[in-house]
Design a protein around this motif. Structure first.
Motif, short mmCIF file in Angstrom:
data_model
loop_
_atom_site.label_atom_id
_atom_site.label_comp_id
_atom_site.label_asym_id
_atom_site.label_seq_id
_atom_site.Cartn_x
_atom_site.Cartn_y
_atom_site.Cartn_z
N ALA A 176 1.96 -8.20 -5.57
CA ALA A 176 1.78 -6.97 -4.80
C ALA A 176 2.81 -6.83 -3.69
N VAL A 177 3.10 -7.93 -3.01
CA VAL A 177 4.05 -7.88 -1.90
C VAL A 177 5.48 -7.77 -2.40
N HIS A 178 5.87 -8.66 -3.29
CA HIS A 178 7.27 -8.72 -3.74
C HIS A 178 7.63 -7.57 -4.69
N VAL A 179 6.84 -7.37 -5.70
CA VAL A 179 7.21 -6.44 -6.76
C VAL A 179 6.73 -5.02 -6.43
N LYS A 180 5.43 -4.87 -6.23
CA LYS A 180 4.93 -3.54 -5.90
C LYS A 180 5.50 -3.07 -4.56
N GLY A 181 5.64 -3.99 -3.61
CA GLY A 181 6.20 -3.62 -2.31
C GLY A 181 7.62 -3.09 -2.42
N ALA A 182 8.46 -3.73 -3.23
CA ALA A 182 9.83 -3.26 -3.43
C ALA A 182 9.85 -1.95 -4.21
N PHE A 183 8.95 -1.83 -5.19
CA PHE A 183 8.85 -0.59 -5.97
C PHE A 183 8.45 0.58 -5.07
N LEU A 184 7.42 0.38 -4.25
CA LEU A 184 6.96 1.46 -3.38
C LEU A 184 8.02 1.83 -2.33
N ALA A 185 8.72 0.83 -1.83
CA ALA A 185 9.78 1.11 -0.87
C ALA A 185 10.82 2.03 -1.48
N ALA A 186 11.27 1.69 -2.68
CA ALA A 186 12.27 2.52 -3.36
C ALA A 186 11.70 3.91 -3.69
N LYS A 187 10.47 3.94 -4.16
CA LYS A 187 9.84 5.21 -4.56
C LYS A 187 9.85 6.22 -3.41
N ARG A 196 0.84 -1.20 0.00
CA ARG A 196 0.00 0.00 0.00
C ARG A 196 0.88 1.25 0.00
N ALA A 197 0.63 2.14 -0.95
CA ALA A 197 1.45 3.34 -1.09
C ALA A 197 1.43 4.20 0.18
N ALA A 198 0.27 4.36 0.78
CA ALA A 198 0.16 5.19 1.98
C ALA A 198 0.99 4.62 3.12
N ASP A 199 1.00 3.29 3.23
CA ASP A 199 1.79 2.65 4.28
C ASP A 199 3.29 2.80 4.02
N ALA A 200 3.68 2.66 2.76
CA ALA A 200 5.10 2.82 2.42
C ALA A 200 5.58 4.23 2.74
N LYS A 201 4.79 5.20 2.35
CA LYS A 201 5.14 6.59 2.65
C LYS A 201 5.25 6.81 4.16
N ARG A 202 4.33 6.20 4.90
CA ARG A 202 4.29 6.40 6.35
C ARG A 202 5.50 5.77 7.02
N TYR A 203 5.89 4.54 6.64
CA TYR A 203 7.01 3.94 7.35
C TYR A 203 8.33 4.64 7.02
N VAL A 204 8.44 5.19 5.82
CA VAL A 204 9.65 5.96 5.49
C VAL A 204 9.68 7.26 6.29
N GLU A 205 8.56 7.96 6.33
CA GLU A 205 8.51 9.23 7.05
C GLU A 205 8.77 9.05 8.54
N ARG A 206 8.20 8.01 9.12
CA ARG A 206 8.41 7.78 10.55
C ARG A 206 9.87 7.45 10.85
N THR A 207 10.49 6.69 9.96
CA THR A 207 11.91 6.35 10.15
C THR A 207 12.77 7.60 10.08
N ALA A 208 12.53 8.43 9.07
CA ALA A 208 13.32 9.66 8.91
C ALA A 208 13.11 10.61 10.06
#
Length: 265
Positions: free
Chosen positions: A124-135, A77-89
Motif C-alpha cells: 500500500a505504501v510503496h506501490v499504491k502510494g507511488a501510483f496515487l502520487a502519479a495519478k 489513501r487517495a483522498a490524502d494524495a489528492k489533498r497534498y497535490v492540491e495544496r502544493t499547487a
C-alpha cells in the motif's frame, strides 16, 4: 550567434531547479530531507509530505520556511494524495518534480508464516502510494517535468524472507516503465532510483531484523556485499535524485539508476 551564447550563459547561471515546484513524499526521513535541502539550494519550492507532522516539523527546522510546505498525509489513501497535490499547487503553482519516496519495510520471515497484513501494508505504501502520487500529480504537472520513484537495490534481486519489501520494489519498476511510456509525449521523464544500503535509521532497523533472522551482524553482512565496502549516505543518494529531477537528465526516462556502491554489479 551572440544572442545564442547569451542564452546559454543565462541558463548556465540559473540554479538547476530555479522556481520549480517539487513534491517529496517520505519527507520526514533522512533521504527525503537530504533531497529537500538540495532542491532548495537549487532554487526550488518544496512540499514535504509525511505520515506524521512531528517528523516533518523536526526535518523543517533546518529549511527556509518561505519555500517549504509541510503536509501530513497517508500516501496510501487517495483522498490524502489528492489533498497534498492540491495544496502544493495552490501554494506554489503547477508541479515540476515528484519525488515519490515514502516507504516502510515490513519484516523478514519464511513464506509460510509471513503475515498477510504486513504484506498488504508494504504494498500500500510503496506501490499504491507511488501510483496515487502519479495519478494526482500528472494532471497538475508541467510538460517537461520529472517523476522519480525510490525503489532499491532490492528491486533487482531477491532475498529469503523479504517478501513484502522486495515484491514492492520490483512492482515500482513496472509502474515507472508504464508511466515513462505514457508521459513521453509530454516530455515528462519517469525513472526509479535504486539505493543500496544507506547509513540511516531505516536501514539499521532492516539490518537488525535481518541479523536476528540469519544469526549474524546485519550491517557487516551488507558491507561484505558492497564492492565499495561501506554504506552510502543520504546526501550521496540525494545527488542522484537531483540529477534525475533536473534538466541534466533531459534524455533519461524509463531507466533504473543504481546508487548502490556496486552491490548490483
Amino acid at each position: 550567434m551572440t544572442e545564442r551564447l547569451a542564452d546559454i550563459e543565462e541558463q548556465a547561471s540559473l540554479a538547476a531547479l530555479e522556481n520549480k515546484t517539487c513534491i517529496i513524499t517520505g519527507g520526514g526521513g533522512s533521504l527525503g530531507l537530504a533531497a529537500a535541502k538540495l532542491f532548495l539550494d537549487e532554487g526550488a519550492n518544496v512540499a514535504l509530505v509525511d505520515l506524521a507532522m512531528p517528523a516533518l516539523e523536526k526535518a523543517a527546522e533546518t529549511l527556509p520556511s518561505d519555500r517549504v510546505l509541510l503536509i501530513e498525509a497517508d500516501v496510501s489513501r487517495a483522498a490524502d494524495a489528492k489533498r497534498y497535490v492540491e495544496r502544493t499547487a495552490e501554494r506554489f503553482g503547477p508541479i515540476d518534480v515528484l519525488f515519490s519516496n515514502a516507504g516502510n519495510f515490513g519484516i523478514v520471515a519464511p513464506i509460510d508464516i509471513y503475515p498477510e497484513d504486513v504484506f498488504d501494508t508494504v504494498q500500500a505504501v510503496h506501490v499504491k502510494g507511488a501510483f496515487l502520487a502519479a495519478k494526482h500529480v500528472v494532471p497538475r504537472m508541467r510538460d517537461g517535468g520529472s517523476i522519480i520513484i525510490t525503489s532499491s537495490v532490492a528491486g533487482l534481486r531477491g532475498d529469503p524472507g523479504v517478501y513484502a519489501y522486495i515484491t514492492a520494489k520490483h512492482a515500482q519498476i513496472g509502474l515507472m516503465r508504464c508511466l515513462a511510456k505514457e508521459l513521453a509525449l509530454r516530455r515528462i521523464r519517469v525513472n526509479t532510483v535504486h539505493p543500496g544500503p544507506i547509513d540511516n535509521g531505516f536501514q539499521l532497523a532492516v539490518e537488525q531484523g535481518l541479523g536476528a533472522a540469519i544469526g549474524t551482524d546485519g550491517t557487516d553482512f551488507f558491507n561484505r556485499m558492497i564492492p565499495l565496502g561501506r554504506h552510502g549516505t543520504p546526501d550521496e543518494i540525494a545527488r542522484s535524485v537531483l540529477y534525475l529531477a533536473s534538466d541534466q537528465s533531459s534524455f533519461v526516462t524509463g531507466t533504473t539508476l543504481m546508487v548502490d556502491g556496486g552491490m548490483s554489479a
